[in-house]
Enzyme design. Structure first.
Site, PDB file in Angstrom:
ATOM      1  N   GLU A 283       0.833  -1.203   0.000  1.00  0.00           N
ATOM      2  CA  GLU A 283       0.000   0.000   0.000  1.00  0.00           C
ATOM      3  C   GLU A 283       0.871   1.258   0.000  1.00  0.00           C
ATOM      4  O   GLU A 283       0.420   2.333  -0.373  1.00  0.00           O
ATOM      5  CB  GLU A 283      -0.924  -0.010   1.236  1.00  0.00           C
ATOM      6  CG  GLU A 283      -2.306   0.549   0.951  1.00  0.00           C
ATOM      7  CD  GLU A 283      -3.279   0.408   2.124  1.00  0.00           C
ATOM      8  OE1 GLU A 283      -2.887  -0.100   3.188  1.00  0.00           O
ATOM      9  OE2 GLU A 283      -4.435   0.810   1.951  1.00  0.00           O
ATOM     10  N   HIS A 304       5.610 -26.983  -2.660  1.00  0.00           N
ATOM     11  CA  HIS A 304       4.841 -28.025  -3.339  1.00  0.00           C
ATOM     12  C   HIS A 304       3.695 -27.428  -4.152  1.00  0.00           C
ATOM     13  O   HIS A 304       2.780 -28.135  -4.561  1.00  0.00           O
ATOM     14  CB  HIS A 304       4.319 -29.032  -2.307  1.00  0.00           C
ATOM     15  CG  HIS A 304       5.429 -29.697  -1.551  1.00  0.00           C
ATOM     16  ND1 HIS A 304       5.883 -30.966  -1.864  1.00  0.00           N
ATOM     17  CD2 HIS A 304       6.215 -29.250  -0.542  1.00  0.00           C
ATOM     18  CE1 HIS A 304       6.888 -31.272  -1.044  1.00  0.00           C
ATOM     19  NE2 HIS A 304       7.115 -30.249  -0.241  1.00  0.00           N
ATOM     20  N   LYS A 419     -13.902   2.460  -3.810  1.00  0.00           N
ATOM     21  CA  LYS A 419     -14.959   2.923  -2.905  1.00  0.00           C
ATOM     22  C   LYS A 419     -15.966   3.783  -3.662  1.00  0.00           C
ATOM     23  O   LYS A 419     -17.173   3.603  -3.526  1.00  0.00           O
ATOM     24  CB  LYS A 419     -14.356   3.746  -1.755  1.00  0.00           C
ATOM     25  CG  LYS A 419     -13.568   2.921  -0.764  1.00  0.00           C
ATOM     26  CD  LYS A 419     -13.183   3.782   0.422  1.00  0.00           C
ATOM     27  CE  LYS A 419     -12.148   3.089   1.268  1.00  0.00           C
ATOM     28  NZ  LYS A 419     -11.522   3.969   2.251  1.00  0.00           N
TER      29      LYS A 419
END
Ligand code: PA5
Length: 429
Positions: A283, A304, A419
């Site tokens: 961020e 794996h 948003k």
């Protein structure tokens, strides 16, 4: 002190360029110290370590001790920087099975109706002895308006007020000093409030009440945690060479068009911590077309799965491993009296931590031979004090490295875009 080991990354770097990058990192550190860079009003994560608030640490510890005595369940409602740090520390420092004290449950970190309704049903079910579950709720939101957290808080608050006459005393709110919807609710209902200082941004707030209360409720000694960070802060003020080395190397990989930083550890307890680092760096650096994508790996499990891609996929990956030098456990491979049926006798008597270390060393060797530079960040032990140190080490690293990229480490303008689009779809005025 937390150490940076770039010995397995050096062959991918030009020594002269590295020296120039080290100088640039030292200049960026100066910018942090002198508060002369963009976003310098958000450097409070350094201020709180420079002038520790012992009274607050004590007050939080004593409330946490009361909650540990009284609660069956402690809900932490928050998202992003308002919960990732606490989760990381609780995962790393509490027993993996059969924890004592209240069960810690997270909410408000997404908008799944199924999760929330299952949670409320679970809270409603009586305990085995038929008595009511004792629930405490800590809502954490600096802005006080983040939708994920606000919706969970509305749902859980309403449940708490229906369930308990003393609900007001079971709800604790951690938020910014003033303003925001949450502050209005706190005033109206009289909830206990902890303040997130104005100059500390969400992802840098784990050593404020944001992280300290949940972590203390989980039984972790927050004085040791906090003062671990203070020691790292003080030592770095005079010698930040470990942070500078890390910032210089990662900066060069960024400039040389690497795209992904796989952040991992061979200690499963540290996986929450890698998620905290992912948010902190991601961020902070991901702006203006810059940044290495911080991908997570839990080793040896992920050898794996995505290990294949790290070993032989597109060559744009750098790897950062959190390495713990001394292990707590002395569990050894047992000897079989019935003969070597499983072919593991060559490991009889060997401590698991040595086997895990061989997996780490073997992986570093294979990955570097496969074209992936590996940076190791070393802590002495996996304990509270060292994790306090690791928090500050990563906060300082993030500020220094992101300043090297030429962007403001402390804002997150891009987060607003989803948003805006979501609120339009939801019809918010
Ligand atoms: O680092 C940040 O600022 C963000 O990740 C915030 O912590 C996150 O968006 C939550 O915000 P708030 O605490 O205001 O609810």
């Amino acid at each position: 002190m937390i150490k940076t080991d770039i010995s397995s990354a050096k062959k991918f770097l030009d020594e002269a360029e590295l020296n120039v990058a080290r100088k640039k990192a030292a200049e960026a550190f100066k910018i942090v110290k002198e508060k002369s860079g963009p976003g310098c009003e958000w450097l409070g994560w350094r201020r709180i370590l420079d002038t520790p608030n012992d009274a607050e640490l004590e007050e939080i510890s004593s409330l946490a001790a009361k909650i540990r005595r009284d609660a069956d369940i402690f809900i932490v409602a928050g998202i992003g920087g308002s919960y990732t740090g606490a989760m990381a520390l609780i995962k790393a420092l509490t027993p993996q099975f059969g924890q004592k004290g209240p069960e810690i449950i997270y909410a408000g970190h997404h908008m799944s109706g199924r999760y929330l309704s299952e949670l409320v049903n679970f809270l409603d079910q009586p305990k085995e002895d038929g008595s009511t579950k004792q629930v405490y709720l800590n809502v954490i939101s600096k802005s006080g308006s983040t939708l994920e957290t606000a919706l969970a808080f509305r749902t859980l608050r309403s449940w708490m007020h229906k369930k308990y006459d003393d609900a007001k005393d079971r709800i604790i709110a951690t938020t910014g000093p003033e303003g925001g919807v949450l502050n209005n609710i706190i005033k109206e209902e009289g909830y206990k409030k902890y303040i997130i200082p104005d100059d500390v941004g969400g992802r840098f707030s784990v050593l404020t009440p944001v992280g300290l209360l949940p972590v203390s409720v989980a039984g972790i000694d927050i004085q040791t945690l906090f003062y671990g960070a203070v020691s790292e802060f003080e030592e770095n003020e005079t010698d930040a060479s470990e942070v500078i080395e890390y910032a210089a190397a990662r900066y060069l990989f960024h400039e040389n068009d690497y795209a992904i930083d796989v952040i991992g550890s061979f200690e499963p307890e540290l996986l929450g911590f890698t998620a905290w680092i992912q948010q902190l760096i991601g961020e902070s650096e991901g702006k203006e077309g810059k940044g290495l994508f911080p991908a997570l790996a839990g080793y040896s499990t992920d050898l794996h799965s995505v290990g294949q891609l790290v070993q032989e996929g597109r060559r744009n990956i750098v790897e950062t491993l959190l390495v713990v030098d001394k292990s707590f456990s002395d569990l050894k491979v047992t000897s079989e009296s019935s003969g070597d049926v499983d072919g593991l006798d060559y490991l009889s008597g060997k401590p698991f931590h040595e086997i895990n270390r061989s997996a780490l060393d073997g992986t570093v060797q294979a990955h570097t031979e496969g074209g992936v530079p590996v940076i190791k960040i070393r802590l002495e032990m996996l304990n509270t004090q060292q994790l306090g140190r690791l928090i500050y080490f990563y906060e300082l690293f993030t500020a220094v490295y992101v300043y090297m990229l030429g962007v403001n480490p402390f804002n997150q303008p891009g987060v607003e875009d989803y948003k805006k689009a979501m609120y339009t779809l939801l019809g918010k005025a």
